[in-house]
Every structure is written in structure tokens, then in C-alpha cells.
Design a protein around this motif. Structure first.
Motif, short mmCIF file in Angstrom:
data_model
loop_
_atom_site.label_atom_id
_atom_site.label_comp_id
_atom_site.label_asym_id
_atom_site.label_seq_id
_atom_site.Cartn_x
_atom_site.Cartn_y
_atom_site.Cartn_z
N GLY A 32 0.81 -1.22 0.00
CA GLY A 32 0.00 0.00 0.00
C GLY A 32 0.84 1.26 0.00
N MET A 33 1.89 1.26 0.79
CA MET A 33 2.79 2.42 0.83
C MET A 33 3.49 2.62 -0.51
SD MET A 33 2.39 3.90 3.67
CE MET A 33 3.71 5.05 3.52
N VAL A 34 3.92 1.54 -1.14
CA VAL A 34 4.57 1.65 -2.44
C VAL A 34 3.60 2.23 -3.46
CG1 VAL A 34 5.52 0.29 -4.35
CG2 VAL A 34 6.31 -0.13 -2.03
N LEU A 35 2.35 1.78 -3.46
CA LEU A 35 1.35 2.30 -4.39
C LEU A 35 1.07 3.79 -4.14
CD1 LEU A 35 -1.21 -0.64 -4.60
CD2 LEU A 35 0.34 0.19 -6.38
N VAL A 36 0.98 4.17 -2.88
CA VAL A 36 0.75 5.58 -2.56
C VAL A 36 1.92 6.43 -3.08
CG1 VAL A 36 0.66 7.23 -0.64
CG2 VAL A 36 -0.77 5.20 -0.60
N LEU A 37 3.13 5.98 -2.87
CA LEU A 37 4.30 6.74 -3.33
C LEU A 37 4.39 6.78 -4.85
CD1 LEU A 37 6.97 5.61 -0.73
CD2 LEU A 37 5.86 7.84 -0.91
N LEU A 38 3.97 5.72 -5.52
CA LEU A 38 4.01 5.70 -6.98
C LEU A 38 3.00 6.65 -7.61
CD1 LEU A 38 4.46 1.91 -7.83
CD2 LEU A 38 6.08 3.76 -8.24
N PHE A 39 1.83 6.77 -7.01
CA PHE A 39 0.76 7.56 -7.62
C PHE A 39 0.63 8.98 -7.06
CE2 PHE A 39 -0.68 3.22 -8.60
CZ PHE A 39 -0.70 3.34 -9.97
N SER A 40 1.40 9.32 -6.07
CA SER A 40 1.33 10.69 -5.54
C SER A 40 2.35 11.57 -6.25
CB SER A 40 1.58 10.70 -4.03
OG SER A 40 2.90 10.30 -3.76
N THR A 66 4.52 15.38 -6.39
CA THR A 66 5.11 16.38 -5.54
C THR A 66 4.20 17.60 -5.52
OG1 THR A 66 7.29 15.63 -6.20
CG2 THR A 66 7.16 17.80 -5.20
N PRO A 67 3.86 18.12 -4.35
CA PRO A 67 3.01 19.30 -4.32
C PRO A 67 3.72 20.50 -4.93
CG PRO A 67 3.78 18.78 -2.12
CD PRO A 67 4.24 17.67 -3.03
N ARG A 68 2.97 21.31 -5.64
CA ARG A 68 3.54 22.48 -6.32
C ARG A 68 2.76 23.71 -5.92
NH1 ARG A 68 7.31 20.05 -8.87
NH2 ARG A 68 6.97 18.37 -10.34
#
Length: 124
Positions: A17-25, A27-29
Motif C-alpha cells: 500500500g505504501m509503495v502504491l501511494v508513493l508511486l501515484f502521488s 510532488t506538491p507544487r
């Protein structure tokens, strides 16, 4: 053995789940728009802006609009030439009189440019 498989499955689920969250999130701009600069200039002219708020907006480069970045750099130069950030804590203005006059001119120029852009956008 069942306990091992249960713990392994829970850990695998959490890590996956953490890997999926990191893949699809993404960087805020932060995207500075003309309204942000106009609001900041109005606050500065009314002596309601602090050095930190000024620096957060003015020191952040604007890469999506060369004109806005030129206005930002001009405001940054005004602060370097006419800024008095040490007097803000005493309730005094951020800029001296010359800087205040130049910031007023810069603010009016940006507002006129923004009105022209809006008019062109509405006509198209």
C-alpha cells in the motif's frame, strides 16, 4: 505457521500500500498567480505584511510565466535596495518612501497588465 502467514500478509499489504501511494502521488507544487502578487503588494503598501510572508512569495521563482517572474525579481530588487525589514517589528513600513513609491508603480503596472490579459481572454 498460520500466525507467521498472517503477519507476513499484513506486512506485505502495508508495504504494498505504501509503495502504491508513493508511486501515484505527485510532488506538491505552489503556483504563484498575479492575484497572489497583487495581494502581497497591497499588504506591503498598507504596512500589513511581515518579512517572512514577503520572502516566502518573492523568493520563490515563477517558472510558468516570464512576465510574473520579472515582476517578482523587480520586487526582490526593491527589497534589496529600499527594504527595512528590521523596522517591521516596530510597526513601521517594510520599504522606505522611495521603495513604497516604486512598489506602488509596480503594483499598478501589474494590475493594468492583468486587466489587459483578462480583456483579451474574454474577447477570444
Amino acid at each position: 505457521m498460520a500466525l507467521f502467514l498472517l503477519i507476513f500478509a499484513v506486512c506485505l499489504f502495508i508495504i504494498g500500500g505504501m509503495v502504491l501511494v508513493l508511486l501515484f502521488s505527485r510532488t506538491p507544487r505552489y503556483r504563484t498567480e498575479p492575484e497572489h502578487l497583487l495581494e502581497l503588494f497591497d499588504k506591503a503598501l498598507a504596512n500589513q505584511v511581515g518579512e517572512t510572508e514577503w520572502n516566502v512569495v518573492i523568493n520563490y521563482p515563477i517558472r510558468h510565466d516570464d512576465y510574473l517572474d520579472g515582476v517578482r525579481r523587480r520586487a526582490q530588487h526593491l527589497m534589496q535596495e529600499h527594504g527595512r525589514p528590521w523596522q517591521v517589528a516596530q510597526g513601521k513600513p517594510l520599504l522606505d518612501k522611495t521603495g513604497h513609491a516604486e512598489l506602488t508603480a509596480l503594483r499598478n503596472h501589474l494590475a493594468a497588465h492583468q486587466r489587459l490579459r483578462e480583456r483579451q481572454r474574454n474577447e477570444s
